[in-house]
Every structure is written in structure tokens, then in C-alpha cells.
Design a protein around this motif. Structure first.
Motif, PDB file in Angstrom:
ATOM      1  N   ASP A  91      13.038 -63.298   8.559  1.00  0.00           N
ATOM      2  CA  ASP A  91      11.667 -62.491   8.639  1.00  0.00           C
ATOM      3  C   ASP A  91      10.981 -62.251  10.077  1.00  0.00           C
ATOM      4  O   ASP A  91       9.946 -61.620   9.952  1.00  0.00           O
ATOM      5  N   ASN A  96      12.250 -67.998   9.364  1.00  0.00           N
ATOM      6  CA  ASN A  96      12.412 -68.293   7.959  1.00  0.00           C
ATOM      7  C   ASN A  96      13.345 -67.215   7.190  1.00  0.00           C
ATOM      8  O   ASN A  96      13.182 -66.084   7.468  1.00  0.00           O
ATOM      9  N   GLU A  97      14.292 -67.582   6.850  1.00  0.00           N
ATOM     10  CA  GLU A  97      15.386 -66.982   6.330  1.00  0.00           C
ATOM     11  C   GLU A  97      15.129 -66.458   4.644  1.00  0.00           C
ATOM     12  O   GLU A  97      14.451 -67.669   4.013  1.00  0.00           O
ATOM     13  N   ARG A  98      15.149 -65.224   4.368  1.00  0.00           N
ATOM     14  CA  ARG A  98      15.025 -64.706   3.085  1.00  0.00           C
ATOM     15  C   ARG A  98      16.195 -64.198   2.361  1.00  0.00           C
ATOM     16  O   ARG A  98      17.436 -63.796   3.102  1.00  0.00           O
ATOM     17  N   THR A 139      16.499 -58.890  -0.034  1.00  0.00           N
ATOM     18  CA  THR A 139      15.175 -58.435   0.409  1.00  0.00           C
ATOM     19  C   THR A 139      15.448 -57.382   1.325  1.00  0.00           C
ATOM     20  O   THR A 139      14.444 -56.433   1.647  1.00  0.00           O
TER      21      THR A 139
END
Length: 334
Positions: free
Chosen positions: A242, A102-104, A108
Motif C-alpha cells: 500500500d 505493508n502488503e495487503r 484489495t
């Protein structure tokens, strides 16, 4: 700064301020957790200093005055909600078998930084060791959990060794308030589970041997040898995702499954945050040479690797660290 130099009220001011660029960048980096935000903050500090220099009465040193401006710049940014984190701060560890990438957003993440950008040269070994300790990823991440003014107090008092009255003057508060903030900041860090790690420069014989074994195992993609170098609860993280993994089994399984594309990689040594690091290059899709894949920053303690931090946004990191754009087949590490 060059565009402002022609209107300087003091022709020597530019060079005088430039002497403090590295230490101010280090201060802003500890405050903000971003190499690029820190450099922008220092540039903003210098612009504000030029504009306000006519009002500078010299009651404090130029260095103290610049730190006051830099602190206000950082506090403004932090009050706007900027806060950097590591994957370990945001979620529980996953298992390789069910791992989800899951890319943020870039804003971040706590960012790595080249040592030369934030660590002033010093002949004092103890001072150098403290400076390296205070920019390592885990420490800067822990700082991000402190309220902004507590963060400034702790850095100024514990890292830069300012006196309480000097910090009080800079923050326009009382010595009692500074001491209280420092006590609360210390308590927060003490409860953060902050793990020690060994600095990278200079390497002792044991560290050098460990890194040689790591480089050999990774380039041979011998995952059995590689995991033998890890602490039993070592952590692998890969911003901007993440996802993070903990322990030999999951880290080994990741490299042999989702990470199998790293087989055949080449590593170029560097340092980041006072710790050993490598530019990782995966085999090019064309079959010729190697292309950037990750900036690996290693955390080491007691002869074992405790953290493998793979920063994947190589378009940002490789130019910053002066790493080659690609490797051809004739490349030999120095």
C-alpha cells in the motif's frame, strides 16, 4: 462453454454469445475493477444464459439480455462487499526515508487488464478513444467509489451510450430514477479529482519519443534522466504494497535505495488499460538472463509521466499479458 454446447436449445447460441465476450468483459471489468473477476463474471453470465434460454422470449435483443444478466452477476458480487482500490485511495503518501512496505491481500487491489480482453475492435476513432479512456486505471478506480447501481448506470449511459429508457428496462426501474442516478454519479466523479491521461494506442510522435526516453533511462538506470520525464507531482505505487510516493525527490530516492535491485533491468513494451506499459525483468540471481519483477503501467499527460504503477504479482500478470517467463541474454525487444 463447450460442455454446455451439446445441450444447447439453439446450436448457434454459443457463437452468437461469443461475439459479445470482449465488450461484456469490458463492462464487467469497469464494474468490478478486476480482470480475473470480470472474466469469471462473463463466464457466469453465459452459464446463466444457457440455463435460462428456454425462457428468453426475444422481447429484447440477445445483447441486451446478456447485459442484464451480467449486471445482475456484478451487482451480486458488489453486494457481497467486493471493492477494488489503488494505494492512493487507502493511505497518505510516504517519504522514501521512512517508507514501510505493508502488503495487503490481492482482493484489495484494482487490477490491470490487457486491452484486447476489454476493448472491442472498432473503426470509429472517437469510439475507440472513449473506450480506452473508460478503462484507464484512474477512471476505473473512480468508478469504485460509486454505489453499484450508480456505477452500472454511468457505464451504460456514458461509456456504452445506452438510452435512458434502455437502462431503465435493464435495471427494472424508471427513466427518472436512471437520470437521477446518472446525475449523482457524475457529481461524485467530478469531485474525485480525476486527472486526464493520454491513451497509448495509437501513440503520437511525442508519446513515442517519451516512451523511448523512459525505456532508455530505466534500462541505463539513469535516475536523473528518468525523473526528468516525470510530472512534478508524479506518483509511484507498487501493489500489493500500500506504499505510494509522490514527487521527483522521493521517487528518485526510492530507486537509488530500496529499489536499487532494479538496476540492470530490461523492459518489454506492452499496453494495459489503454495506456503504455512494460514488463520489467530484473537481473537473475544466477547472473544469467532476467526474471520477471513488475508490470509497469504508465500514465501520461501533456508530455510527462504522471503515474508509475508497478504491479508486482508477476505470476498473475505476465501470463495474462503474454509476456515471456524470462529473458535470456540474447533477447531483443521488437
Amino acid at each position: 462453454m463447450s460442455d454446455l454446447a451439446t445441450t444447447s436449445p439453439d446450436p448457434d447460441l454459443d457463437s452468437a454469445m461469443e461475439r459479445y465476450r470482449v465488450e461484456l468483459t469490458g463492462y464487467c471489468y469497469r464494474m468490478l475493477g478486476s480482470a480475473f473477476d470480470a472474466e469469471d463474471a462473463v463466464q457466469d453470465t453465459y452459464v446463466r444464459a444457457w440455463r435460462a434460454y428456454g425462457k428468453f422470449e426475444g422481447r429484447s435483443s440477445l445483447r441486451s439480455w446478456l447485459y442484464r444478466i451480467a449486471t445482475n452477476v456484478c451487482l451480486d458480487l458488489l453486494n457481497a462487499g467486493n471493492k477494488r482500490a489503488r494505494p492512493m485511495d487507502l493511505s497518505a503518501p510516504q517519504h522514501q526515508s521512512s517508507a514501510v512496505l505493508n502488503e495487503r491481500p490481492e482482493v484489495t487491489w484494482l487490477e490491470p487488464v490487457p486491452d484486447g480482453r476489454v476493448l472491442p475492435q472498432t473503426a470509429d476513432p472517437a469510439e475507440a478513444a472513449l473506450a480506452k479512456e473508460s478503462v484507464r486505471l484512474a477512471f476505473v478506480a473512480a468508478l469504485q467509489h460509486l454505489p453499484a447501481k450508480q456505477r452500472a448506470v454511468l457505464i451504460l449511459r456514458e461509456v456504452l451510450a445506452w438510452k435512458a429508457d434502455e437502462v431503465a428496462q435493464l435495471l427494472e426501474t424508471t427513466v427518472a430514477s436512471v437520470n437521477s442516478a446518472l446525475q449523482r454519479a457524475r457529481a461524485t466523479l467530478a469531485g474525485s479529482g480525476l486527472r486526464d491521461s493520454d491513451p497509448a494506442d495509437p501513440l503520437d510522435a511525442g508519446q513515442a519519443k517519451l516512451l523511448e526516453r523512459y525505456l532508455s533511462a530505466f534500462e541505463a538506470y539513469d535516475i536523473t534522466r528518468l525523473t526528468a520525464l516525470l510530472h512534478e507531482d508524479a506518483v509511484l505505487s507498487m501493489p500489493p504494497f500500500d506504499l505510494w510516493l509522490r514527487g521527483h525527490e522521493d521517487i528518485a530516492a526510492w530507486h537509488l535505495n530500496q529499489g536499487i535491485g532494479c538496476k540492470g533491468s530490461r523492459l518489454v513494451p506492452t499496453t494495459a488499460n489503454g495506456m503504455p506499459a512494460f514488463g520489467q525483468y530484473r537481473p537473475a540471481a544466477s547472473g544469467k538472463g532476467h526474471t520477471p519483477w513488475a508490470l509497469q503501467v504508465l500514465e501520461i499527460s501533456d508530455g510527462r509521466i504522471t503515474g508509475l504503477n508497478a504491479f508486482l504479482d508477476t505470476a498473475r500478470w505476465f501470463p495474462l499479458f503474454g509476456l515471456p517467463e524470462q529473458l535470456d541474454e540474447t533477447y531483443e525487444a521488437e
